[in-house]
Write a protein that holds these residues in place. Structure first.
Motif, PDB file in Angstrom:
ATOM      1  N   ASP A 265       0.829  -1.206   0.000  1.00  0.00           N
ATOM      2  CA  ASP A 265       0.000   0.000   0.000  1.00  0.00           C
ATOM      3  C   ASP A 265       0.868   1.263   0.000  1.00  0.00           C
ATOM      4  O   ASP A 265       0.532   2.279  -0.616  1.00  0.00           O
ATOM      5  CB  ASP A 265      -0.908  -0.008   1.248  1.00  0.00           C
TER       6      ASP A 265
ATOM      7  N   ASN B 270       1.506   4.336  -3.201  1.00  0.00           N
ATOM      8  CA  ASN B 270       1.592   5.801  -3.122  1.00  0.00           C
ATOM      9  C   ASN B 270       2.812   6.325  -3.862  1.00  0.00           C
ATOM     10  O   ASN B 270       2.763   7.387  -4.472  1.00  0.00           O
ATOM     11  CB  ASN B 270       1.658   6.245  -1.652  1.00  0.00           C
TER      12      ASN B 270
ATOM     13  N   GLY C  20      -4.870   4.547   2.928  1.00  0.00           N
ATOM     14  CA  GLY C  20      -3.818   3.532   2.883  1.00  0.00           C
ATOM     15  C   GLY C  20      -2.572   3.845   3.708  1.00  0.00           C
ATOM     16  O   GLY C  20      -2.113   3.008   4.484  1.00  0.00           O
TER      17      GLY C  20
HETATM   18 MG   LIG Z   1      -2.500   5.084  -0.907  1.00  0.00          MG
END
Ligand SMILES: [Mg+2]
Ligand SMILES: Nc1ncnc2c1ncn2[C@@H]1O[C@H](COP(=O)(O)OP(=O)(O)OP(=O)(O)O)[C@@H](O)[C@H]1O
Length: 498
Positions: free
Chosen positions: A36, A40, A102
């Motif tokens: 996760d 990003n 997240g």
């Molecule tokens: Mg994220």
């Protein structure tokens, strides 16, 4: 009747500490949590993620540093907020995010202390969530850092990018047994393997995405292609396009090579941790990132016969709500509209993979000119029995008296009717490379080749036909070179008139 009094509205905010502690348990593993964070970095257009871990330090920590866009101080504040974005927000094409959660939920699932340092246009900012501080204050108290020297790996953030650091790893290091780091090391290892699978298309690079390099404690993570698609024996099915709500879903079936076509290492690696049976099924990619794999979504059973089937499904993020993608991006549900289509596809695939799987065995038996074993497919059962017309067996039988011959036939029947099919099936399913027939030494094999040759020769078979028959049949086929050598010697002797 008196008029009802107007409703009263009050803000009932969740208690910060209770909510955040509950969010820790939404089911992340270290592997899905790390993934996760990497999502990003991809969304921030990073080309390099350096993943660090110091499992043996007094206070072990985990860090992920990317060379993406970085954030300004305001952007960092928003990034640290829980639910910083709405699931319906339109995202950039390459943004893998959806919930605005997240970074926080993944981190809290593994640690009590999340620090984010980020550099944008040369300007450095840092913020920290400390779950103990939230507990103490009962509020969403975010700490903005002014001194970064204590943050592990901060010295590596030299250009624009973001460093996420997890400390107080209470879920990975048992607080009562802090010296035992085996669980942490094991989980890190598993997570690295998972990252190699989940991001394999980013690690390998392909049209439409930016190639990403990920290092784990300076070791470069190589892509792991679950379809073994570069192997010449992998059967790559036709790519299909399915339209749903004006979006395209791409479907491509793969049948992995049979174990006889690959090395032991290749076979083991592609089995993955849970083995072929458990890893057959759909492999769903969302924006080239693997979300869920190894399931037929209840449309078929994970059977032994179809264990080499893996179907790649590429779906765009616009269909997230149809798939009911979860916060961890590790589970999804099959949209109804796709279900019928995939059911038909699975039926076709099951037929073809049975062919690959059984084909190996049956082809071998039926293509042998002198099979010792016969595979006899019946209407609803398949029987294996010993071929009494095999020249060596036949010759032996002829040497017996009538009574002895009857006993011999009974004996053969006893042997093949009690063949341990279940045990063999279980062994092959567990590890096909373990199952091996008895080895011949060169003298015994030579005797067998000569005996078979003499019998066929006596029956008037020409040398070339004997050679062809022997080399197509086991056990000679398994010792091809040696058999050929003995046959060459026999021919030489014939030419020389011996
Ligand atoms: Mg994220
Ligand atoms: N490595 C990073 N580089 C730049 N910006 C980042 C980074 N990590 C997070 N952000 C910013 O923080 C926001 C919040 O991240 P977070 O992971 O919590 O939610 P999300 O990615 O938007 O959605 P999801 O919950 O699906 O992951 C992101 O939308 C992004 O703007």
């Amino acid at each position: 009747m008196p008029a009802p009094s107007p409703s009263r509205f009050e803000e009932v905010a969740p208690p910060a500490s209770a909510l955040v502690e509950s969010l820790r348990d939404i089911g992340y593993s270290l592997a899905t949590a790390i993934s996760d964070i990497i999502d990003n970095s991809i969304a921030a257009r990073a080309t390099h993620v350096e993943w660090f871990a110091s499992p043996y330090d007094d206070e072990p920590a985990i860090g992920l540093l990317d060379n993406g866009s970085g954030m300004s101080q305001d952007e960092l504040r928003e990034a640290m907020r829980l639910g910083s974005k709405h699931p319906d927000d339109i995202r950039d094409e390459h943004d893998l995010g959806r919930f605005g959660l997240g970074l926080k939920t993944a981190s809290f699932s593994q640690c009590r202390n999340l620090t984010v340092l980020t550099r944008k246009a040369g300007h450095l900012s840092g913020a920290r969530w400390d779950l103990d501080l939230i507990k103490e204050t009962g509020e969403w108290t975010l700490e903005f850092l002014t001194d970064y020297s204590e943050v592990p790996w901060a010295e590596n953030l030299n250009e624009d990018g973001t460093l996420v650091v997890w400390q107080t790893l209470d879920r990975l290091v048992e607080p009562d047994n802090k010296s035992d780091r085996s669980h942490l090391v094991e989980q890190l290892d598993e997570a690295a393997t998972y990252v190699q699978l989940v991001f394999h298309r980013y690690l390998a690079g392909e049209a439409g995405i930016k190639k990403l390099q990920i290092t784990f404690n300076n070791r470069r993570l190589e892509p792991f292609d679950p379809f073994h698609s570069k192997h010449p024996s992998t059967i790559i099915g036709p790519k299909e396009l399915f339209r749903m709500a004006n979006h395209k879903i791409l479907i491509q079936p793969f049948t992995l090579p049979h174990h006889k076509k690959v090395t032991n290492d290749e076979w083991e690696i592609h089995a993955m941790r849970e083995g072929y049976v458990k890893n057959q099924g759909f492999y769903i990619y969302r924006k080239y990132r693997l979300v869920i794999y190894g399931t037929w979504f209840s449309l078929a059973r994970q059977a032994e016969m179809t264990k080499l089937s893996r179907i790649c499904i590429d779906m765009p993020s616009e269909l997230d709500s149809y798939w009911k993608i979860d916060i961890k991006k590790a589970s999804a549900q099959l949209p109804e509209a796709l279900k019928k289509h995939l059911k038909q596809l699975i039926e076709k695939i099951i037929v073809s993979s049975k062919r690959v799987y059984i084909g190996q065995g049956s082809r071998e038996v039926t293509s042998e000119q002198l099979p010792v074993w016969l595979r006899i497919p019946g209407k609803d059962r398949i029987t294996y029995c010993i071929n009494q017309e095999h020249p060596i067996i036949d010759d032996f039988e002829r040497s017996l008296s009538k009574d002895q011959s009857q006993v011999f036939c009974r004996l053969l029947r006893l042997i093949y009717s009690s063949f341990p099919v279940d045990a063999l099936f279980a062994d092959i399913a567990t590890d096909p490379t373990l199952v091996n027939n008895e080895n011949y030494d060169s003298n015994s094999l030579e005797e067998l080749v000569r005996a078979a040759y003499n019998l066929l020769d006596k029956a008037g078979t020409k040398f070339d036909s004997v050679e062809k028959a022997l080399l197509s049949s086991n056990p000679f086929k398994a010792y091809r070179e040696l058999t050929q050598q003995v046959l060459n010697d026999i021919r030489k002797d014939q030419i020389n008139g011996f």
